[in-house]
Write a protein that holds these residues in place. Sequence first.
Motif, PDB file in Angstrom:
ATOM      1  N   UNK A   1       6.037  -4.543 -10.790  1.00  0.00           N
ATOM      2  CA  UNK A   1       7.122  -4.034 -11.840  1.00  0.00           C
ATOM      3  C   UNK A   1       7.117  -3.407 -10.221  1.00  0.00           C
ATOM      4  N   UNK A   2       8.082  -2.148  -9.225  1.00  0.00           N
ATOM      5  CA  UNK A   2       8.235  -2.546  -8.292  1.00  0.00           C
ATOM      6  C   UNK A   2       6.750  -2.145  -6.933  1.00  0.00           C
ATOM      7  N   UNK A   3       7.938  -2.207  -6.357  1.00  0.00           N
ATOM      8  CA  UNK A   3       7.149  -2.662  -5.170  1.00  0.00           C
ATOM      9  C   UNK A   3       6.908  -1.082  -4.976  1.00  0.00           C
ATOM     10  N   UNK A   4       7.066   0.107  -5.046  1.00  0.00           N
ATOM     11  CA  UNK A   4       6.904   1.270  -4.917  1.00  0.00           C
ATOM     12  C   UNK A   4       6.028   2.210  -6.099  1.00  0.00           C
TER      13      UNK A   4
ATOM     14  N   UNK B   1      10.449  -7.134 -12.664  1.00  0.00           N
ATOM     15  CA  UNK B   1       9.080  -7.394 -13.085  1.00  0.00           C
ATOM     16  C   UNK B   1       7.866  -7.780 -12.349  1.00  0.00           C
ATOM     17  N   UNK B   2       8.620  -8.425 -10.627  1.00  0.00           N
ATOM     18  CA  UNK B   2       6.555  -8.273 -10.287  1.00  0.00           C
ATOM     19  C   UNK B   2       7.757  -7.866  -8.396  1.00  0.00           C
ATOM     20  N   UNK B   3       6.980  -7.728  -7.716  1.00  0.00           N
ATOM     21  CA  UNK B   3       7.152  -8.060  -6.294  1.00  0.00           C
ATOM     22  C   UNK B   3       6.451  -8.117  -5.615  1.00  0.00           C
TER      23      UNK B   3
ATOM     24  N   UNK C   1       6.714  -6.085   4.023  1.00  0.00           N
ATOM     25  CA  UNK C   1       8.334  -6.561   3.562  1.00  0.00           C
ATOM     26  C   UNK C   1       8.958  -7.592   2.125  1.00  0.00           C
ATOM     27  N   UNK C   2       9.135  -7.884   1.774  1.00  0.00           N
ATOM     28  CA  UNK C   2       9.373  -8.357   0.656  1.00  0.00           C
ATOM     29  C   UNK C   2      10.409  -8.643  -0.357  1.00  0.00           C
ATOM     30  N   UNK C   3       9.839  -9.074  -1.868  1.00  0.00           N
ATOM     31  CA  UNK C   3      11.280  -9.212  -2.907  1.00  0.00           C
ATOM     32  C   UNK C   3      10.763  -8.729  -4.265  1.00  0.00           C
ATOM     33  N   UNK C   4      11.375  -8.252  -5.142  1.00  0.00           N
ATOM     34  CA  UNK C   4      11.041  -7.947  -6.491  1.00  0.00           C
ATOM     35  C   UNK C   4      12.336  -8.812  -7.078  1.00  0.00           C
TER      36      UNK C   4
END
Length: 579
Positions: free
Chosen positions: A118-121, A199-201, A291-294
């Motif tokens: 899901x989301x990072x948060x 979908x994923x982070x 930092x990253x990508x979702x």
Amino acid sequence: MDSANKTFFIMVILTIICFGITLYQFFNPKENNEISAGESVASDKQNNTIAESQNKFILKTDSEPISTDIIYENNKLKVIFDSTKGEISNILVKTSENKSSDIVRGNGDYNALKLKLGSWKNGIDINTLFDEDSIYAFSNEENKYTFSCEFSSGEGADEIVYKIEKIYTFFDDENVFHLEVKLSNNRNKTMRFDSSSNVFSLGWGPSLGENEKLNERYDMFKYLSNGKIVTINSKNKLFKGTNGSASFRKSLKDSWIASDSHYFTSVIIPDGNEYDCFFDYSKSLDNLYYCGFSLISNKSVINTGFSVYCGPKSAKILKKYDDFKNDTIYLSKTELSKISPPIVWGLGNILGWCLIVLYSLVKNYGLAIIILTIILKALLSPLMINSMKSSQKMRALQPKLSELQAKYKDKPEMLNQKTMELYKKAGFNPMSGCLPMLLQMPFLFAMYQLLDRMFELKGANFLWIHDLSMPDALITFGFTIPLLNINSLNILPIVMVISQILQSLLTPGMESNPQAKMMLWLMPLMFFFFFYNVSSGLVLYWTVMNLLGIIQQLIMNKTLTVSPDNDKLLHDVKKKKMK
């Protein structure tokens, strides 16, 4: 109350007000206010997804805990895994003289390349769902390290089995590696684990970049956007009003995110899928930065990849990965080399190449710095000599200039005319003293920036100095002197300041000039505090330059007093005064 006391009183009042506001914010935290300002902000609100998931998901992976550390190592990198989470806990970059720098460090439950569903948060961290010693099964085939797990939700006909695979592929003698993330389920259903469309982070953190004592610049992110590098750090205006929970997202394509330290950089480069980009400073007080990508997708089977660079901020090394391919990864027009811009129009890069050549001959970077400084001083000496001669002529003309200024003090145009006539008769060009100094400045700035950024100095020793990239701390105190930020006895800055004072004392006319006399003590004091906590390689260069300047000044003081040109100039001035 005088002005100094007023200023102090105002500062005390402002400090009390700021302290009160800080305490109020600490004990009355607000809801995290995500930022827009042209950015695509995460709109997910906190929900009970994770709490509910603890009752819904069942781990199906049957794996035994791994008793030994999982480590990959080549000539460039050493990568240490947390086997229970299938994540990287540490990455060390190998530097000169068989030493390593730890530029990625895990911290408890926070590791590098952390995956959330899901989301990072608000997404699901699956490691928090299952009370197991080992969630992932591990397999290894040459340079390929695979972590996989299965879990299910629902029962009977409604059961959905999810599978996650994280495949790390490494390459001999390279600073890059590849991570492939595979997600699938047995029911051909869209992956949705929270209220977001992600979908994923994949979070790249948590303590990226070496935490240097020089100055803590490791909490800085950069990302590539439309061919330009944008810098983000914890003080960025985009985080204003977030009360420390600074997390936002920006949609990016064909981009990468980098985390910078002083000498190294860590870059995560996604493939061509559609991603959101996020930055997270919510735990910055604990030195945790992400930092990253979702990934945004409606598919039930996900297969995506990320390339990761960990290494020096060296343009030569980074340029190799601007375009790079092998059997597993293909990098094209990444523009990684932009992370390390040219030093003073490329002059510093040329000097860096010269320094590396000298090191190959003498096998010590401290000695190489000294030799290069001597060469530079020799090359710049003609310019310095011209400047000294010009100063000497100017001092000889000073009495006559004073007379003209007194005589034509109310006639500025006549004063300028007579001054130029005096210069012409004496054969003196007032620009002859400034031009040589201006021509030297690019070399001085280039050496300064080079030695401040040169990663080859990491771990390089010289005499009592253990690391030329760090201050030469002979004795480390158990405390830090307030305001001065001094926590060790550094010998080299003290020698540098003494040599600078001696050089100034040897300069003719210093005692007779009140302004120059004031600068005699003020400038060394400023340089002392400015250079005290910088790299000892840089201080070594400046110290040697001062010592060579002393020798040059002694020679010039002797030769200029018997110089035919100078004697003629002094004679002409005295003769005109007698008339």
